[in-house]
Design a protein around this motif. Structure first.
Motif, PDB file in Angstrom:
ATOM      1  N   ALA A 405      56.944  -8.952  16.669  1.00 54.00           N
ATOM      2  CA  ALA A 405      55.819  -9.063  16.135  1.00 54.00           C
ATOM      3  C   ALA A 405      56.272  -8.572  14.544  1.00 54.00           C
ATOM      4  O   ALA A 405      55.342  -8.280  13.588  1.00 54.00           O
ATOM      5  CB  ALA A 405      54.714  -8.129  16.604  1.00 54.00           C
ATOM      6  N   LEU A 406      57.540  -8.063  14.277  1.00 50.87           N
ATOM      7  CA  LEU A 406      58.027  -7.800  13.093  1.00 50.87           C
ATOM      8  C   LEU A 406      58.993  -8.637  12.539  1.00 50.87           C
ATOM      9  O   LEU A 406      60.188  -8.046  12.273  1.00 50.87           O
ATOM     10  CB  LEU A 406      58.529  -6.242  13.161  1.00 50.87           C
ATOM     11  N   PRO A 407      58.619  -9.958  11.926  1.00 52.39           N
ATOM     12  CA  PRO A 407      59.781 -10.781  11.582  1.00 52.39           C
ATOM     13  C   PRO A 407      60.542 -10.275  10.366  1.00 52.39           C
ATOM     14  O   PRO A 407      61.560 -10.529  10.266  1.00 52.39           O
ATOM     15  CB  PRO A 407      58.933 -11.885  11.142  1.00 52.39           C
ATOM     16  N   GLN A 408      59.850  -9.470   9.701  1.00 53.16           N
ATOM     17  CA  GLN A 408      60.833  -8.671   8.451  1.00 53.16           C
ATOM     18  C   GLN A 408      61.053  -7.282   8.728  1.00 53.16           C
ATOM     19  O   GLN A 408      61.660  -6.497   7.858  1.00 53.16           O
ATOM     20  CB  GLN A 408      59.525  -8.594   7.274  1.00 53.16           C
ATOM     21  N   GLY A 409      61.143  -6.863   9.986  1.00 50.89           N
ATOM     22  CA  GLY A 409      61.584  -5.755  10.440  1.00 50.89           C
ATOM     23  C   GLY A 409      60.713  -4.587  10.406  1.00 50.89           C
ATOM     24  O   GLY A 409      59.546  -4.802   9.753  1.00 50.89           O
ATOM     25  N   GLY A 410      60.786  -3.350  10.741  1.00 52.49           N
ATOM     26  CA  GLY A 410      59.802  -2.184  10.632  1.00 52.49           C
ATOM     27  C   GLY A 410      59.898  -1.386  11.716  1.00 52.49           C
ATOM     28  O   GLY A 410      60.607  -1.609  12.804  1.00 52.49           O
ATOM     29  N   ASP A 442      53.296  -1.195  16.585  1.00 55.16           N
ATOM     30  CA  ASP A 442      54.030  -1.905  15.539  1.00 55.16           C
ATOM     31  C   ASP A 442      52.930  -2.002  14.357  1.00 55.16           C
ATOM     32  O   ASP A 442      51.722  -1.976  14.566  1.00 55.16           O
ATOM     33  CB  ASP A 442      54.659  -2.994  16.018  1.00 55.16           C
ATOM     34  N   GLY A 443      53.550  -2.433  13.167  1.00 57.00           N
ATOM     35  CA  GLY A 443      52.712  -2.685  12.012  1.00 57.00           C
ATOM     36  C   GLY A 443      52.924  -4.129  11.784  1.00 57.00           C
ATOM     37  O   GLY A 443      53.094  -4.493  10.619  1.00 57.00           O
ATOM     38  N   GLY A 444      52.988  -4.971  12.716  1.00 56.70           N
ATOM     39  CA  GLY A 444      53.516  -6.437  12.708  1.00 56.70           C
ATOM     40  C   GLY A 444      52.028  -7.377  12.322  1.00 56.70           C
ATOM     41  O   GLY A 444      51.426  -6.947  12.059  1.00 56.70           O
ATOM     42  N   ILE A 445      52.311  -8.598  12.837  1.00 58.94           N
ATOM     43  CA  ILE A 445      51.440  -9.528  12.568  1.00 58.94           C
ATOM     44  C   ILE A 445      50.020  -9.538  13.069  1.00 58.94           C
ATOM     45  O   ILE A 445      48.931 -10.161  12.806  1.00 58.94           O
ATOM     46  CB  ILE A 445      52.048 -11.001  12.853  1.00 58.94           C
ATOM     47  N   GLY A 446      50.158  -8.800  14.477  1.00 61.44           N
ATOM     48  CA  GLY A 446      48.736  -8.742  15.080  1.00 61.44           C
ATOM     49  C   GLY A 446      48.416  -9.600  15.844  1.00 61.44           C
ATOM     50  O   GLY A 446      49.036 -10.966  15.788  1.00 61.44           O
ATOM     51  N   ALA A 492      44.704  -6.623  15.459  1.00 71.02           N
ATOM     52  CA  ALA A 492      43.762  -7.354  14.577  1.00 71.02           C
ATOM     53  C   ALA A 492      45.047  -8.039  13.742  1.00 71.02           C
ATOM     54  O   ALA A 492      45.988  -7.658  13.451  1.00 71.02           O
ATOM     55  CB  ALA A 492      42.875  -6.710  13.846  1.00 71.02           C
ATOM     56  N   PRO A 493      44.665  -9.383  13.318  1.00 65.46           N
ATOM     57  CA  PRO A 493      45.610 -10.222  12.537  1.00 65.46           C
ATOM     58  C   PRO A 493      46.070  -9.482  11.425  1.00 65.46           C
ATOM     59  O   PRO A 493      45.026  -8.925  10.580  1.00 65.46           O
ATOM     60  CB  PRO A 493      44.819 -11.454  12.163  1.00 65.46           C
ATOM     61  N   GLY A 494      47.353  -9.189  11.109  1.00 63.73           N
ATOM     62  CA  GLY A 494      47.806  -8.403   9.815  1.00 63.73           C
ATOM     63  C   GLY A 494      47.865  -7.235   9.746  1.00 63.73           C
ATOM     64  O   GLY A 494      48.170  -6.192   9.213  1.00 63.73           O
ATOM     65  N   GLU A 495      47.322  -6.346  11.035  1.00 64.81           N
ATOM     66  CA  GLU A 495      47.303  -4.855  11.176  1.00 64.81           C
ATOM     67  C   GLU A 495      47.726  -4.485  12.260  1.00 64.81           C
ATOM     68  O   GLU A 495      47.574  -3.186  12.448  1.00 64.81           O
ATOM     69  CB  GLU A 495      45.488  -4.541  11.164  1.00 64.81           C
TER      70      GLU A 495
END
Length: 641
Positions: A405-410, A442-446, A492-495
């Motif tokens: 869910a973290l395609p750019q890392g995180g 995670d802080g990913g795409i949600g 939630a999407p983006g959260e």
């Protein structure tokens, strides 16, 4: 004014207060009334007002008009502001203007001229006392009805003939999202948001044509939560066959019930799929046992210098082992009750697991670094009652999902906490008690609500073809539910996403993590006889091959009846390796009957779908597919010295 909320017992005598500054008048009035009433007397209007402040049970007040300090009509007017008692003005003068003024102002109920007629006075007191009691009873009824109206667990609204709100309780105001005062004089359609107006119009048309309506309104509130409201409207009947034109609207919030029904439906679906998956896994494990076992035995028959053949066998073994891992996930998802719960110190487990998690998440080297960070642990966090091995696997899967869910890392954060579930707060079907919670965030795409509703479905995945089996989260869900806990998702999407595992707290202090029993190295025992019982010829041949290669003498049969005959006829049999699920006679039944023949006989069950609840306590079980080393280690553990 005294509210008089305390109801007066029927057998209690009514209380009459007499106020007159002439003692002789007080005595005469007391003598007239004390047989039927409790009589109180005061010679001062001020003292009488003080008494009324203290007592709310005074039913009738009789006051003289001409008194020092305060005339009777003024005293009775002030008494009206304190007490709901009936009032009688006693006057010896033909001062009709004063009497008329007092009557017009509502200060007095009756007046009596001096000298009074006793029967007439008693009749007035009796009527005033009865009226007081009636007012008290009505006030009590209003209080009870108002209390019930305001505190009903449903919204209740009274409407006029045009559907305008006349009166509503707080719950009904919550339904339309407005203050109670704002709703008065407006219709339901005027108060609802635009998205719900069509449903209100349809219900109104049904009510106009049929005289009643009932519907379930399904909508999404301002927080994004799905809601279900049952709205029922019916006419209020009048006397006889007359219609009042009034109606009552009942709002019932059914969201919790509907969510529970959906959860139960989901559980039923998961159980059905789990049963199917377990059956498939059992048969597939037999195939994999034969394949992997045959591949393991094959090098003994091939020349070592045949490199291409060795590579092909290596590829086949690797593919078969991947199939075994997939089957194991199917079993973990479907197998009920196979959770060995022990006290597990969660901080210790996470500290030991952190290195593996970071290596697993970042081991491919093709994506941005995604550290797995342990947040500070709460002080005195109790141990969790759980299966440490399955919990570790669940955390690895959650971290892998968070990485995807973290395609750019995180950063992936793992936090822990302690929660108490009360008896009347069993969200998700949790029993009341203490729980240790572990959150992977995670802080990913949600995820959207629609996606969240499907993530625990077996074989559902958002990954590309070949990128995932869709069994990771269902496996976690099955494990945690069998463990007596729950899995909760906030996203939630983006959260980003936070998935929290709720695990029952252990009742005893945290102990060191259970260590895996050391089975020791494989061993060779020459000449000892082992009986292999398996209805699948492929599995039986492989099991026999492993044991013969280790130096054992092996007898083999394919059903329980033959196994019983061999145990009776061949005393040299030292132990039995037996399939658990067989037609005709299951392994557990066969083992029970073998123990009746030879109590010392040791039995190792091999199975691809072991329901440990069906086995005797302490039974040794080896899961399919198994390697030669695993089989020999199991045999060594039970082999008599």
């Amino acid at each position: 004014m005294c509210d008089g909320s305390a109801a007066i017992p029927l057998l209690q005598r009514p209380v009459v207060l007499i106020v007159d500054d002439e003692p002789e008048i007080l005595r005469a009035l007391s003598d007239t009334l004390e047989e039927d009433y409790e009589v109180l007397s005061e010679t001062s209007a001020e003292q009488a007002l003080g008494l009324l402040q203290r007592r709310g049970d005074v039913a009738v007040i009789i006051s003289d008009q001409r008194m020092r300090g305060m005339p009777g009509d003024e005293f009775l007017a002030r008494a009206r502001g304190i007490s709901d008692a009936g009032t009688i003005l006693l006057t010896g003068y033909a001062d009709f203007e004063t009497v008329i003024s007092a009557l017009n102002k509502g200060a007095i109920t009756f007046y009596v001229a001096k000298p009074w007629i006793q029967e007439s006075l008693r009749a007035m007191v009796r009527e005033a006392s009865t009226a007081f009691r009636t007012r008290q009873e009505l006030r009590t009824e209003r209080m009870l009805l108002r209390g019930a109206f305001d505190h009903l667990p449903v919204g209740l609204t009274f409407c006029d003939a045009e559907g305008r709100f006349m009166r509503l309780n707080a719950r009904a105001a919550e339904v339309v999202g407005q203050a109670e005062a704002f709703c008065i004089g407006r219709t339901e359609e005027e108060l609802l948001p635009e998205s719900r107006k069509n449903a209100a119009r349809a219900a109104e048309e049904e009510f106009r044509s049929e005289g009643k309506s009932s519907r379930i309104d399904h909508f999404t509130d301002e927080t994004g939560r799905e809601r279900w409201h049952r709205l029922t409207r019916t006419r209020l009947p009048g006397e006889g066959e007359q219609q009042t034109g009034l109606s009552i609207l009942i709002h019932q919030d059914m969201s919790d019930l509907m969510e529970m029904a959906l959860r139960l439906r989901h559980v039923d679906k998961m159980q059905a799929v789990g049963t199917l998956a377990g059956g498939i896994a059992h048969d597939f494990n037999n195939l994999l046992t034969a394949i992997l076992g045959s591949l393991e035995l094959l090098p003994d028959l091939l020349p070592q210098e045949n490199a291409p053949a060795q590579r092909l066998m290596g590829n086949a073994v690797s593919a078969a082992r991947k199939g075994a891992q997939l089957t194991r996930r199917l079993l973990d998802f479907s197998r009920p009750g196979d959770v060995v719960r022990t006290p597990v110190a969660i901080p210790d487990l996470l500290k030991q697991l952190q290195g593996l998690l970071n290596q697993t998440v970042n081991g491919h080297g093709t994506r941005s670094e995604t550290p797995v960070t342990l947040m500070p642990f709460p002080e005195e966090l109790p141990a969790a009652s759980t299966d440490a091995g399955q919990l570790e696997l669940a955390l690895v899967n959650l971290c892998l999902n968070a990485r995807d869910a973290l395609p750019q890392g995180g950063e992936i954060r793992i936090s822990t906490g302690f929660e108490h579930v009360a008896e009347n707060d069993r969200e998700g079907g949790l029993q009341a008690g203490d729980y240790v919670v572990i959150s992977v965030t995670d802080g990913g795409i949600g995820m959207s609500p629609e996606l969240q509703s499907r993530i625990f479905e077996p074989f559902f995945t958002t990954k590309h073809l070949g990128g995932g089996s869709g069994l990771g989260l269902p496996m976690i869900y099955g494990f945690v539910r069998r463990n007596g806990g729950d899995v909760r998702v906030v996203s939630a999407p983006g959260e980003g996403t936070s998935i929290t595992l709720w695990l029952p707290a252990a009742e005893i202090p945290a102990a060191a993590r259970p260590e895996t029993a050391d089975r020791g190295d494989p061993f060779v025992v020459k000449g000892q006889t082992i009986l292999v019982v398996d209805d699948d010829p492929g599995v039986g041949i492989v099991t026999e091959g492993f044991l013969r290669r280790a130096g054992f003498t092996v007898l083999r049969c394919e059903n329980g009846q033959d196994a019983l005959l061999l145990v009776q006829q061949r005393p040299e049999i030292r132990c039995v390796v037996m399939d658990l699920l067989m037609p005709g006679m299951n392994g557990d039944e066969c083992a029970r009957r073998i123990s009746e023949i030879r109590q010392e006989m040791s039995i190792l069950f091999v199975t691809g779908f072991a329901d440990r609840a069906a086995l005797p306590e302490g039974a040794r079980v080896l899961g399919k597919p198994f390697s030669s080393d695993a089989l020999l280690a199991g045999v060594k553990a039970m082999m008599p010295e």
